[in-house]
Scaffold this motif. Structure first.
Motif, PDB file in Angstrom:
ATOM      1  N   VAL A 103     -40.809 -53.158 -18.526  1.00 49.47           N
ATOM      2  CA  VAL A 103     -41.528 -53.034 -17.485  1.00 49.47           C
ATOM      3  C   VAL A 103     -42.575 -54.104 -17.383  1.00 49.47           C
ATOM      4  CG1 VAL A 103     -43.120 -51.479 -16.311  1.00 49.47           C
ATOM      5  CG2 VAL A 103     -41.438 -50.494 -17.787  1.00 49.47           C
ATOM      6  N   PRO A 104     -42.343 -54.825 -16.146  1.00 51.53           N
ATOM      7  CA  PRO A 104     -43.324 -56.090 -16.091  1.00 51.53           C
ATOM      8  C   PRO A 104     -44.673 -55.493 -15.928  1.00 51.53           C
ATOM      9  CG  PRO A 104     -41.928 -55.554 -13.920  1.00 51.53           C
ATOM     10  CD  PRO A 104     -41.549 -54.321 -14.878  1.00 51.53           C
TER      11      PRO A 104
ATOM     12  N   ARG B 157     -31.869 -59.668 -19.103  1.00 48.63           N
ATOM     13  CA  ARG B 157     -31.472 -58.764 -20.229  1.00 48.63           C
ATOM     14  C   ARG B 157     -32.372 -59.702 -21.616  1.00 48.63           C
ATOM     15  NH1 ARG B 157     -28.290 -54.396 -20.910  1.00 48.63           N
ATOM     16  NH2 ARG B 157     -27.754 -53.809 -23.118  1.00 48.63           N
ATOM     17  N   GLU B 158     -32.036 -60.692 -21.908  1.00 52.41           N
ATOM     18  CA  GLU B 158     -32.927 -61.396 -22.763  1.00 52.41           C
ATOM     19  C   GLU B 158     -34.063 -61.449 -22.865  1.00 52.41           C
ATOM     20  OE1 GLU B 158     -30.743 -62.473 -25.566  1.00 52.41           O
ATOM     21  OE2 GLU B 158     -29.083 -61.694 -24.427  1.00 52.41           O
ATOM     22  N   VAL B 159     -34.666 -61.808 -21.813  1.00 45.79           N
ATOM     23  CA  VAL B 159     -36.260 -61.807 -21.495  1.00 45.79           C
ATOM     24  C   VAL B 159     -36.805 -60.464 -21.697  1.00 45.79           C
ATOM     25  CG1 VAL B 159     -37.829 -62.055 -19.736  1.00 45.79           C
ATOM     26  CG2 VAL B 159     -36.027 -63.859 -19.999  1.00 45.79           C
ATOM     27  N   CYS B 160     -35.970 -59.406 -21.110  1.00 50.01           N
ATOM     28  CA  CYS B 160     -36.634 -57.949 -21.377  1.00 50.01           C
ATOM     29  C   CYS B 160     -36.612 -57.694 -22.723  1.00 50.01           C
ATOM     30  CB  CYS B 160     -35.812 -56.997 -20.422  1.00 50.01           C
ATOM     31  SG  CYS B 160     -36.024 -56.872 -18.824  1.00 50.01           S
ATOM     32  N   LYS B 161     -35.481 -57.732 -23.773  1.00 52.25           N
ATOM     33  CA  LYS B 161     -35.594 -57.513 -25.023  1.00 52.25           C
ATOM     34  C   LYS B 161     -36.523 -58.113 -25.730  1.00 52.25           C
ATOM     35  CE  LYS B 161     -30.897 -58.401 -25.769  1.00 52.25           C
ATOM     36  NZ  LYS B 161     -29.985 -58.840 -26.397  1.00 52.25           N
ATOM     37  N   LEU B 162     -36.964 -59.433 -25.325  1.00 51.46           N
ATOM     38  CA  LEU B 162     -37.937 -60.262 -26.077  1.00 51.46           C
ATOM     39  C   LEU B 162     -39.196 -59.655 -25.906  1.00 51.46           C
ATOM     40  CD1 LEU B 162     -38.732 -62.390 -28.143  1.00 51.46           C
ATOM     41  CD2 LEU B 162     -38.496 -64.150 -26.104  1.00 51.46           C
ATOM     42  N   ALA B 163     -39.410 -59.476 -24.337  1.00 50.96           N
ATOM     43  CA  ALA B 163     -40.634 -59.081 -23.921  1.00 50.96           C
ATOM     44  C   ALA B 163     -40.846 -57.634 -24.831  1.00 50.96           C
ATOM     45  CB  ALA B 163     -40.748 -58.874 -22.350  1.00 50.96           C
TER      46      ALA B 163
ATOM     47  N   CYS C 206     -38.695 -64.682 -11.029  1.00 49.90           N
ATOM     48  CA  CYS C 206     -37.504 -65.387 -11.684  1.00 49.90           C
ATOM     49  C   CYS C 206     -36.278 -64.720 -12.076  1.00 49.90           C
ATOM     50  CB  CYS C 206     -38.209 -66.274 -12.884  1.00 49.90           C
ATOM     51  SG  CYS C 206     -39.429 -67.362 -12.464  1.00 49.90           S
ATOM     52  N   LEU C 207     -36.510 -63.419 -11.960  1.00 43.93           N
ATOM     53  CA  LEU C 207     -35.439 -62.600 -12.606  1.00 43.93           C
ATOM     54  C   LEU C 207     -34.728 -61.460 -11.734  1.00 43.93           C
ATOM     55  CD1 LEU C 207     -36.374 -62.892 -16.216  1.00 43.93           C
ATOM     56  CD2 LEU C 207     -34.744 -64.083 -15.231  1.00 43.93           C
ATOM     57  N   ASP C 208     -35.760 -60.515 -11.781  1.00 39.54           N
ATOM     58  CA  ASP C 208     -35.272 -59.041 -11.294  1.00 39.54           C
ATOM     59  C   ASP C 208     -34.830 -59.365  -9.830  1.00 39.54           C
ATOM     60  OD1 ASP C 208     -37.250 -59.108 -13.379  1.00 39.54           O
ATOM     61  OD2 ASP C 208     -37.187 -56.776 -13.294  1.00 39.54           O
ATOM     62  N   ARG C 209     -35.604 -59.865  -9.080  1.00 37.25           N
ATOM     63  CA  ARG C 209     -35.302 -59.624  -7.272  1.00 37.25           C
ATOM     64  C   ARG C 209     -33.970 -60.671  -7.460  1.00 37.25           C
ATOM     65  NH1 ARG C 209     -38.878 -64.381  -4.262  1.00 37.25           N
ATOM     66  NH2 ARG C 209     -39.286 -65.783  -6.125  1.00 37.25           N
ATOM     67  N   HIS C 210     -33.479 -61.304  -8.074  1.00 35.45           N
ATOM     68  CA  HIS C 210     -32.191 -62.163  -8.111  1.00 35.45           C
ATOM     69  C   HIS C 210     -31.120 -61.128  -8.363  1.00 35.45           C
ATOM     70  CE1 HIS C 210     -34.486 -65.672  -7.173  1.00 35.45           C
ATOM     71  NE2 HIS C 210     -34.577 -65.786  -8.666  1.00 35.45           N
ATOM     72  N   LEU C 211     -31.309 -60.148  -8.861  1.00 38.32           N
ATOM     73  CA  LEU C 211     -29.976 -59.304  -9.829  1.00 38.32           C
ATOM     74  C   LEU C 211     -29.374 -58.736  -8.755  1.00 38.32           C
ATOM     75  CD1 LEU C 211     -31.832 -57.432 -12.710  1.00 38.32           C
ATOM     76  CD2 LEU C 211     -30.694 -59.425 -12.584  1.00 38.32           C
ATOM     77  N   LYS C 212     -29.636 -58.263  -7.577  1.00 37.91           N
ATOM     78  CA  LYS C 212     -28.743 -57.534  -6.322  1.00 37.91           C
ATOM     79  C   LYS C 212     -27.854 -58.930  -5.867  1.00 37.91           C
ATOM     80  CE  LYS C 212     -30.835 -53.378  -4.611  1.00 37.91           C
ATOM     81  NZ  LYS C 212     -32.029 -53.381  -4.315  1.00 37.91           N
ATOM     82  N   THR C 213     -28.517 -59.927  -5.575  1.00 36.83           N
ATOM     83  CA  THR C 213     -28.083 -60.896  -4.723  1.00 36.83           C
ATOM     84  C   THR C 213     -27.130 -61.964  -5.614  1.00 36.83           C
ATOM     85  OG1 THR C 213     -30.019 -62.023  -4.633  1.00 36.83           O
ATOM     86  CG2 THR C 213     -29.147 -60.551  -2.741  1.00 36.83           C
TER      87      THR C 213
END
Ligand code: WT7
Length: 683
Positions: free
Chosen positions: A279-280, A144-150, A110-117
């Motif tokens: 880290v997922p 970033r928000e999801v990472c911080k919360l996770a 849902c997130l990481d793979r979209h960052l480049k494109t």
């Protein structure tokens, strides 16, 4: 029915009561002119060229499901490790699994793979309760928000595999929470924030949650609800919960927003201290993504369990094809994340597809009946997805509130949750869509993960009130209610089943696999039982006729008669209660309850009021029946074997007692005239 003098002998459903007697009319399509009204799609689609292309793709998905879903799985999902086996198991065994051997993380998809494109593309638009109160998050910001919360949750000890309860209003933080759970591999159990403390408690206990995420207050329609207070009330009886993460939606303090030091932490504090990358967790395809409670015909609500890869593929596929998704779309699903529609079409489908998804905190009528169209104009919404109950409510205000705004950005209008009558369909099509949009009437369920029967925008010709044709990989059949024999051909009516497993289906009921088998797999052995009746018309189009079991649909909220009865019987005055659903102009259905009182209690308006409150306390305000819908009786119509005849109760409640027929086989036929008199006295 719920009873303190206890018996639970009735079978869990009796569909034959609800399916029209086949001999009443020559064809179930007679007298339904809407069944011949084909509306060609007003535009073409970006993802499927034509109806013929859909049919070819559909045929492949049915004749070679493994080939089809293997291709889709590879095309749509970013795998940590690719799968070895496409599909496994059968309905008969109840051991369905997809993409075995595959490893992935849904939040990465849902997130990481979209960052480049598309890191700077808006992922989430939040429209708050007050018009124009807007927050936007790009994919990079959301990541970033999801990472911080996770990270914060991980620091607080949240582990992969542990189920986290969410009792959240419609705010971006609710999406952060869902995705943070997915990132950690901790299944979430979102409980609709309209449920009562008792209902929340039951769900927390059933899933054995240790962590609850919530907000101080919810804001909707100009009113505030004290969510944290409700959580604290629920937690009085949940000794296992030792961490409550609180998002401050309003920042209110004081007695309405209790805070328990040592147990409660503010979400912002947790995130402030946490690393901005998390880290997922690597998850297996069949690891649980989430649990979502839904109502059935008997007993307590069940935690329907969805897994990771199959659900993700289903969410992406249906979101992309049903809504004819394009790059610049602004997709607005008006559902609440407390229901499956919010899971699949606010969160997982759109975000995994890299789309812009809207989150709407308010109601269609706040501050006035123009709110949806105001939102459409200001954000340039391309797809609007809502429920018939909202459309019916808006229709009452006519076309003027719509015409005040520029809604020309709209391309697709979706509906979900209950059958939509042709009148409402036509209003949606003509007034909202100016005949330029495809209406996609999407039929599906919490259990199915995503759309099952639906038009594909720009592809499928539609009919007002029909969910049209099956989605890829869906093999519907209509069976005879009593024998389970498949009814072939067109212009037929019966019970709707699915004959072939699909990736998005739920895999079990949390903690009770036998209940899963009993509910879905054994009624019509070898098939998935939907619980709905359906007609297949002369063109092979499907028309859902409604539930054939004891499930009621109030404003799109699914309720079991058993849980309503349990809530009523909780009151000291009540010996026994029987709940049914009756038609309601705006809500679709309304709850109607027959109540038997203990000796020493007298029927009164006050008591009726208390019993309605008992439903509010047991389930939530949204389930509270109207005052006129509580009727005190001395006895209930039962067969000699003790089975409650709800059909009789329904006909009496709707004033159709002339259609009752022979009631002489009841254990006590005299209850019938007494009940008729009691209902008449209420009118
Ligand atoms: C039940 C499932 C699917 C998300 C919202 C409801 C009814 C759903 C339609 C439709 C006619 C529909 C069915 C189904 N239903 N969509 N388009 N036409 N009926 O999910 O709470 O699990 O309820 O809603 O009766 O079984 P749910």
């Amino acid at each position: 029915m719920a009873s303190k003098i206890g018996h639970e002998t009735q079978p869990h459903f009796s569909p034959h009561q609800r399916i029209r007697n086949m001999s009443e009319t020559a064809s179930p399509c007679d007298g339904r002119p809407e069944m011949t009204q084909l509306h060609p799609p007003p535009q073409t689609a970006a993802n499927v060229e034509s109806l013929e292309a859909y049919q070819a793709m559909y045929n492949e998905s049915i004749t070679d499901p493994d080939g089809f879903w293997s291709r889709m799985g590879k095309e749509l999902v970013t795998w940590h490790r690719e799968f070895d086996t496409v599909s496994h198991g059968s309905f008969a065994e109840g051991d369905i699994a997809w993409y075995l051997g595959g490893e992935l993380n849904v939040s990465v998809n849902c997130l990481d793979r979209h960052l480049k494109t598309r890191g700077d593309k808006v992922a989430l638009i939040w429209e708050g309760d007050e018009p124009g109160d807007v927050r936007k998050f790009t994919y990079r910001e959301l990541h970033r928000e999801v990472c911080k919360l996770a990270s914060g949750m991980r620091d607080a000890g949240v582990k992969a595999g542990e189920c986290v309860a969410l009792y959240m209003p419609m705010v971006p933080e609710a999406i952060f929470a869902m995705l943070a759970c997915a990132r950690l591999g901790a299944p979430h159990s979102v409980v609709f924030a309209g449920f009562s403390a008792d209902a929340l408690r039951d769900r927390i206990l059933d899933a054995g949650c240790r962590v609850v995420m919530t907000a101080d207050q919810g804001v909707r329609g100009g009113r505030r609800t004290n969510l944290k207070k409700t959580v604290d009330e629920a937690l009085l009886e949940c000794p296992g919960v030792d961490l409550v993460i609180v998002h401050q939606r309003t920042g209110e303090t004081g007695p309405d927003v209790p805070f328990v030091a040592g147990r409660d932490v503010y979400m912002a504090d947790l995130m402030a201290k946490a690393r901005p990358y998390c880290v997922p967790a690597v998850r297996n395809a069949e690891d649980t993504l989430f649990v979502l409670y839904t109502s059935g015909s008997t007993g307590r609500p069940k935690g329907v369990l969805h897994t990771s890869a199959g659900y993700l593929v289903w969410a992406m596929m249906t979101h992309k094809y049903t809504f004819d998704l394009r790059d610049d779309d602004v997709f607005a699903c008006m559902a609440d994340i407390g229901w499956i529609t919010g899971h699949t079409y606010n969160c997982y489908g759109p975000l995994a597809n890299g789309a812009t998804s809207m989150l709407f905190e308010s109601t269609p009528l706040y501050p006035d009946a123009g709110r949806y169209w105001d939102v459409v104009e200001r954000h340039g919404v391309t797809q609007l997805y809502t429920a018939p109950t909202a459309i019916r409510a808006l229709m009452k205000y006519g076309s003027e509130p719509v015409q005040k705004y520029d809604t020309s950005s709209l391309r697709v209008l979706g509906t979900v949750g209950e059958p939509i009558a042709p009148l409402a369909w036509n209003w949606y099509n003509e007034v909202v869509g100016a005949k330029q949009c495809t209406i996609v009437d999407t039929y599906w369920q919490t259990e199915t993960g995503g759309h099952m029967l639906t038009a594909l925008a720009g592809v499928t010709p539609t009919k007002p009130g029909s969910a049209t044709l099956p989605f890829f990989g869906v093999k519907p059949a209509i069976v005879e209610p009593d024998t389970g024999n498949v009814i072939e051909g067109n212009e037929v009516e019966g019970v709707l089943v699915m004959q072939q497993p699909w990736p998005g289906m739920c895999r079990t009921v949390l903690g009770d696999h036998q209940r899963y088998l009993n509910t879905y797999m054994t009624a019509y052995s070898g098939n998935y039982f939907t619980g709905d009746g359906a007609i297949r018309d002369m063109d092979g189009y499907y028309w859902i006729t409604g539930r054939v079991d004891d499930v009621v649909n109030v404003s799109g909220h699914r309720l079991g008669t058993a849980e309503i009865e349990a809530a009523v019987v909780n009151h000291d005055a009540c010996v026994e209660a029987a709940a049914i659903g009756i038609p309601h102009e705006l809500k679709g259905q309304d709850i109607f309850v027959y109540v038997i009182l203990h000796n020493g209690y007298e029927p009164s308006d006050d008591l009726a009021h208390e019993l309605r409150d008992a439903v509010k306390e047991g389930i939530g305000s949204f389930a509270k029946p109207a005052a006129s819908n509580i009727v005190f009786v001395e006895g209930l119509p039962k067969t000699r074997s003790g089975k409650l005849m709800r059909r009789i109760l329904r006909l009496i409640a709707t004033g159709e007692e002339s259609r009752l027929g022979d009631v002489s086989t009841l254990a006590d036929p005299a209850v019938v005239p007494a009940i008729i008199a009691a209902v008449k006295a209420k009118r």
